[in-house]
Scaffold this motif. Structure first.
Motif, PDB file in Angstrom:
ATOM      1  N   ALA A 243       0.694  -1.153  -0.116  1.00  0.00           N
ATOM      2  CA  ALA A 243       0.040  -0.038   0.108  1.00  0.00           C
ATOM      3  C   ALA A 243       0.751   1.461   0.060  1.00  0.00           C
ATOM      4  CB  ALA A 243      -1.002   0.118   1.296  1.00  0.00           C
ATOM      5  N   ILE A 244       2.011   1.141  -0.706  1.00  0.00           N
ATOM      6  CA  ILE A 244       2.821   2.256  -0.473  1.00  0.00           C
ATOM      7  C   ILE A 244       2.344   3.393  -1.379  1.00  0.00           C
ATOM      8  CG2 ILE A 244       4.141   1.786  -2.728  1.00  0.00           C
ATOM      9  CD1 ILE A 244       5.730   2.705   0.710  1.00  0.00           C
ATOM     10  N   ASN A 245       1.794   3.443  -2.245  1.00  0.00           N
ATOM     11  CA  ASN A 245       0.867   4.652  -2.901  1.00  0.00           C
ATOM     12  C   ASN A 245       0.161   5.132  -1.785  1.00  0.00           C
ATOM     13  OD1 ASN A 245       2.251   3.840  -5.308  1.00  0.00           O
ATOM     14  ND2 ASN A 245       0.587   2.522  -5.877  1.00  0.00           N
ATOM     15  N   VAL A 246      -0.496   4.624  -1.050  1.00  0.00           N
ATOM     16  CA  VAL A 246      -1.357   5.274  -0.208  1.00  0.00           C
ATOM     17  C   VAL A 246      -0.506   6.043   0.816  1.00  0.00           C
ATOM     18  CG1 VAL A 246      -3.166   4.783   2.125  1.00  0.00           C
ATOM     19  CG2 VAL A 246      -3.352   3.330  -0.204  1.00  0.00           C
ATOM     20  N   VAL A 247       0.594   5.309   1.348  1.00  0.00           N
ATOM     21  CA  VAL A 247       1.309   6.241   2.294  1.00  0.00           C
ATOM     22  C   VAL A 247       1.999   7.418   1.788  1.00  0.00           C
ATOM     23  CG1 VAL A 247       3.465   5.931   3.832  1.00  0.00           C
ATOM     24  CG2 VAL A 247       1.844   3.978   3.293  1.00  0.00           C
ATOM     25  N   ALA A 248       2.415   7.403   0.477  1.00  0.00           N
ATOM     26  CA  ALA A 248       2.963   8.428  -0.125  1.00  0.00           C
ATOM     27  C   ALA A 248       2.088   9.469  -0.493  1.00  0.00           C
ATOM     28  CB  ALA A 248       3.621   7.930  -1.619  1.00  0.00           C
ATOM     29  N   LYS A 249       0.914   9.187  -0.860  1.00  0.00           N
ATOM     30  CA  LYS A 249      -0.146  10.128  -1.085  1.00  0.00           C
ATOM     31  C   LYS A 249      -0.547  10.940  -0.088  1.00  0.00           C
ATOM     32  CE  LYS A 249      -4.504  10.715  -3.559  1.00  0.00           C
ATOM     33  NZ  LYS A 249      -5.314  11.289  -2.694  1.00  0.00           N
ATOM     34  N   LYS A 250      -0.838  10.399   1.062  1.00  0.00           N
ATOM     35  CA  LYS A 250      -1.319  11.110   2.205  1.00  0.00           C
ATOM     36  C   LYS A 250       0.000  11.942   2.827  1.00  0.00           C
ATOM     37  CE  LYS A 250      -4.888   8.311   3.969  1.00  0.00           C
ATOM     38  NZ  LYS A 250      -6.089   9.399   4.117  1.00  0.00           N
ATOM     39  N   ALA A 251       1.166  11.344   2.838  1.00  0.00           N
ATOM     40  CA  ALA A 251       2.260  12.140   3.310  1.00  0.00           C
ATOM     41  C   ALA A 251       2.822  13.223   2.573  1.00  0.00           C
ATOM     42  CB  ALA A 251       3.368  11.127   3.371  1.00  0.00           C
ATOM     43  N   ASN A 252       2.462  12.983   1.119  1.00  0.00           N
ATOM     44  CA  ASN A 252       2.692  14.172   0.236  1.00  0.00           C
ATOM     45  C   ASN A 252       1.629  15.331   0.484  1.00  0.00           C
ATOM     46  OD1 ASN A 252       5.248  13.122  -0.810  1.00  0.00           O
ATOM     47  ND2 ASN A 252       3.933  12.043  -2.569  1.00  0.00           N
ATOM     48  N   GLU A 253       0.561  14.918   0.540  1.00  0.00           N
ATOM     49  CA  GLU A 253      -0.569  15.890   0.795  1.00  0.00           C
ATOM     50  C   GLU A 253      -0.429  16.804   2.106  1.00  0.00           C
ATOM     51  OE1 GLU A 253      -4.004  13.375   0.811  1.00  0.00           O
ATOM     52  OE2 GLU A 253      -4.345  13.503  -1.656  1.00  0.00           O
ATOM     53  N   ALA A 254       0.177  15.993   3.080  1.00  0.00           N
ATOM     54  CA  ALA A 254       0.608  16.929   4.340  1.00  0.00           C
ATOM     55  C   ALA A 254       1.818  17.661   4.432  1.00  0.00           C
ATOM     56  CB  ALA A 254       0.393  15.629   5.543  1.00  0.00           C
ATOM     57  N   GLY A 255       2.665  17.295   3.396  1.00  0.00           N
ATOM     58  CA  GLY A 255       3.919  18.128   3.340  1.00  0.00           C
ATOM     59  C   GLY A 255       5.095  17.644   4.191  1.00  0.00           C
ATOM     60  N   VAL A 256       4.821  16.139   4.257  1.00  0.00           N
ATOM     61  CA  VAL A 256       5.794  15.453   5.154  1.00  0.00           C
ATOM     62  C   VAL A 256       6.814  14.742   4.456  1.00  0.00           C
ATOM     63  CG1 VAL A 256       5.820  13.535   6.932  1.00  0.00           C
ATOM     64  CG2 VAL A 256       4.128  15.330   7.188  1.00  0.00           C
ATOM     65  N   ILE A 257       8.258  14.770   4.960  1.00  0.00           N
ATOM     66  CA  ILE A 257       9.133  14.165   4.202  1.00  0.00           C
ATOM     67  C   ILE A 257       9.077  12.445   4.673  1.00  0.00           C
ATOM     68  CG2 ILE A 257      11.538  13.595   4.408  1.00  0.00           C
ATOM     69  CD1 ILE A 257      11.899  16.579   4.654  1.00  0.00           C
ATOM     70  N   THR A 258       9.223  11.808   3.574  1.00  0.00           N
ATOM     71  CA  THR A 258       9.353  10.321   3.670  1.00  0.00           C
ATOM     72  C   THR A 258      10.540   9.771   3.159  1.00  0.00           C
ATOM     73  OG1 THR A 258       8.058  10.121   1.485  1.00  0.00           O
ATOM     74  CG2 THR A 258       6.781  10.234   3.473  1.00  0.00           C
ATOM     75  N   ILE A 259      11.144   8.849   3.758  1.00  0.00           N
ATOM     76  CA  ILE A 259      12.310   7.948   3.100  1.00  0.00           C
ATOM     77  C   ILE A 259      11.868   6.343   3.348  1.00  0.00           C
ATOM     78  CG2 ILE A 259      14.737   7.522   4.047  1.00  0.00           C
ATOM     79  CD1 ILE A 259      14.436  10.224   2.985  1.00  0.00           C
ATOM     80  N   GLY A 260      12.231   5.813   2.212  1.00  0.00           N
ATOM     81  CA  GLY A 260      11.986   4.232   2.199  1.00  0.00           C
ATOM     82  C   GLY A 260      12.905   3.555   2.238  1.00  0.00           C
ATOM     83  N   ALA A 261      12.914   2.202   2.377  1.00  0.00           N
ATOM     84  CA  ALA A 261      13.952   1.179   2.898  1.00  0.00           C
ATOM     85  C   ALA A 261      14.571   0.864   1.385  1.00  0.00           C
ATOM     86  CB  ALA A 261      13.450   0.022   3.402  1.00  0.00           C
ATOM     87  N   GLU A 262      13.557   0.966   0.366  1.00  0.00           N
ATOM     88  CA  GLU A 262      14.147   0.480  -0.973  1.00  0.00           C
ATOM     89  C   GLU A 262      13.498   1.193  -2.174  1.00  0.00           C
ATOM     90  OE1 GLU A 262      12.235  -1.508  -3.088  1.00  0.00           O
ATOM     91  OE2 GLU A 262      10.742  -2.273  -1.623  1.00  0.00           O
ATOM     92  N   LYS A 263      14.223   1.021  -3.269  1.00  0.00           N
ATOM     93  CA  LYS A 263      13.656   1.666  -4.483  1.00  0.00           C
ATOM     94  C   LYS A 263      12.189   1.864  -4.841  1.00  0.00           C
ATOM     95  CE  LYS A 263      14.731   2.529  -9.427  1.00  0.00           C
ATOM     96  NZ  LYS A 263      15.849   1.690 -10.627  1.00  0.00           N
ATOM     97  N   ALA A 264      11.654   0.526  -4.707  1.00  0.00           N
ATOM     98  CA  ALA A 264      10.382   0.570  -5.067  1.00  0.00           C
ATOM     99  C   ALA A 264       9.350   1.313  -4.387  1.00  0.00           C
ATOM    100  CB  ALA A 264       9.905  -1.314  -4.910  1.00  0.00           C
ATOM    101  N   HIS A 265       9.807   1.654  -2.995  1.00  0.00           N
ATOM    102  CA  HIS A 265       9.060   2.680  -2.433  1.00  0.00           C
ATOM    103  C   HIS A 265       8.993   4.129  -2.841  1.00  0.00           C
ATOM    104  CE1 HIS A 265       9.599   0.267   1.853  1.00  0.00           C
ATOM    105  NE2 HIS A 265       8.882  -0.584   0.750  1.00  0.00           N
ATOM    106  N   VAL A 266      10.373   4.188  -3.507  1.00  0.00           N
ATOM    107  CA  VAL A 266      10.378   5.662  -4.099  1.00  0.00           C
ATOM    108  C   VAL A 266       9.611   5.649  -5.370  1.00  0.00           C
ATOM    109  CG1 VAL A 266      12.036   7.079  -5.266  1.00  0.00           C
ATOM    110  CG2 VAL A 266      12.584   5.863  -3.255  1.00  0.00           C
ATOM    111  N   GLU A 267       9.476   4.481  -6.061  1.00  0.00           N
ATOM    112  CA  GLU A 267       8.570   4.538  -7.517  1.00  0.00           C
ATOM    113  C   GLU A 267       7.174   4.613  -6.991  1.00  0.00           C
ATOM    114  OE1 GLU A 267      11.732   1.453  -9.802  1.00  0.00           O
ATOM    115  OE2 GLU A 267      10.149   0.481  -8.732  1.00  0.00           O
TER     116      GLU A 267
END
Length: 337
Positions: A243-267
């Motif tokens: 569900a990485i897209n859900v995590v990224a979308k909500k964090a981006n909407e909140a203006g919060v920095i996210t760091i992932g453990a691997e490249k697929a998270h960034v994708e």
């Protein structure tokens, strides 16, 4: 006339002798060629059962790398791939079926799949190679990283957590609390949380956690973590990865920095990572498989392996959303859209 008959008989005899000799040579030659063909060892086609706990980019990459590398190594194999759909009972049934079928080797992708494979092969000791497992010792898959002492070994996806946590303070020194969402039923995730807490403490950071049990709980968990933390760190948790897209979308909407453990998270929209390649991890696991299946290596004596090289990747769209263009931390990173 008598002389003519004698000469004819002599020539006929010579001709028969040559014919007999030629037939003999042909027969011998034919037997030799047949013998050579019979002497050629038939290339064995191995049956490999693949128990993949969930279907998401990282685990998919492991499987792709494994299959491609075995083919490149010249190993003939028939793959029986099964997706457990992030369900423990499914993973258990898949491992049991592979054990009953007496496959030549089981590839278990992710911790829970590996644990079910270990249980299923307790009696027949079919060799099991795991991959995308962070801490195989804590998960009780092997006795130690150096000496597994059983019918399991494989590759670990232990991320360079110290490098990844450092990215937060490089990008925004004001960050003090880092949120982690994790599956409480996965030993792999629990081990990472504990490690993150220890590393963060040495960096003056605090880890805030929210536990989940299934993918349906992810949206609510993200909302909860955003109210408690300054940033989000996505570990190699299979439910979160699904569900990485859900995590990224909500964090981006909140203006919060996210760091992932691997490249697929960034994708999937996470800002950045400095991690390993799961495709290469799969290839390395395939090399271990060749040693077991073809070279006859004793899996109980094969140390668990890991990738040493790491690389940075950054999502350029997320960079724009967060207004972080030009940050020095992104230097040399692969740009992902």
């Amino acid at each position: 006339m008598i002389l003519l008959v004698i000469v004819t008989l002599i020539l006929s005899a010579c001709s028969q002798g040559k014919t007999t000799e030629n037939k003999s040579e042909q027969s011998a030659s034919g037997q030799t060629e047949t013998s050579k063909e019979a002497a050629k060892p038939e290339t064995k086609k191995f049956k490999i059962g693949i128990n993949q706990f969930a279907e998401h980019p990282a685990l998919d990459a492991v499987r792709t790398g494994f299959e491609e590398e075995l083919k490149a190594l010249g190993v003939e194999a028939e793959f029986d791939w099964k997706n457990a759909q992030a369900d423990v009972p499914n993973a258990t049934k898949i491992s049991q079926k592979f054990a009953e079928d007496k496959v030549d080797l089981i590839l278990a992708i992710a911790t829970i799949s590996a644990q079910t494979a270990k249980t299923a092969t307790a009696e027949n000791k079919i060799p099991v190679l795991f991959s995308a497992v962070t801490d195989p010792v804590s998960a009780e898959l092997v006795a130690s990283m150096e000496k597994p002492e059983g019918n399991l070994s494989g590759t670990t996806d232990m991320a360079p957590m110290d490098k990844q946590l450092k990215l937060f303070t490089e990008l925004k020194p004001e960050i003090k609390k880092i949120g982690i969402i994790f599956n409480t039923g996965e030993a792999n995730s629990e081990a990472q949380v504990k490690m993150a807490e220890e590393i963060a403490a040495g960096m003056g950071l605090e880890i805030v956690t929210i536990g989940i049990n299934n993918i349906n709980e992810v949206p609510q968990a993200v909302d909860a973590i955003l109210s408690k933390a300054d940033a989000i760190y996505t570990i190699t948790d299979n439910i979160v990865a699904s569900a990485i897209n859900v995590v990224a979308k909500k964090a981006n909407e909140a203006g919060v920095i996210t760091i992932g453990a691997e490249k697929a998270h960034v994708e999937g929209g996470i800002l950045m990572t400095e991690g390993l390649s799961y495709l290469e991890l799969g290839k390395q696991t395939a090399q271990m498989a060749k040693r077991v299946l073809v070279d006859g290596a004793d899996i109980s004596a094969m140390p668990v392996e890991s990738l040493k090289a790491t690389s940075k990747a950054v999502n350029v769209e997320t960079v724009k959303i967060l207004g972080l263009e030009g940050a020095k931390t992104f230097a040399g990173a692969e740009e992902v859209k």
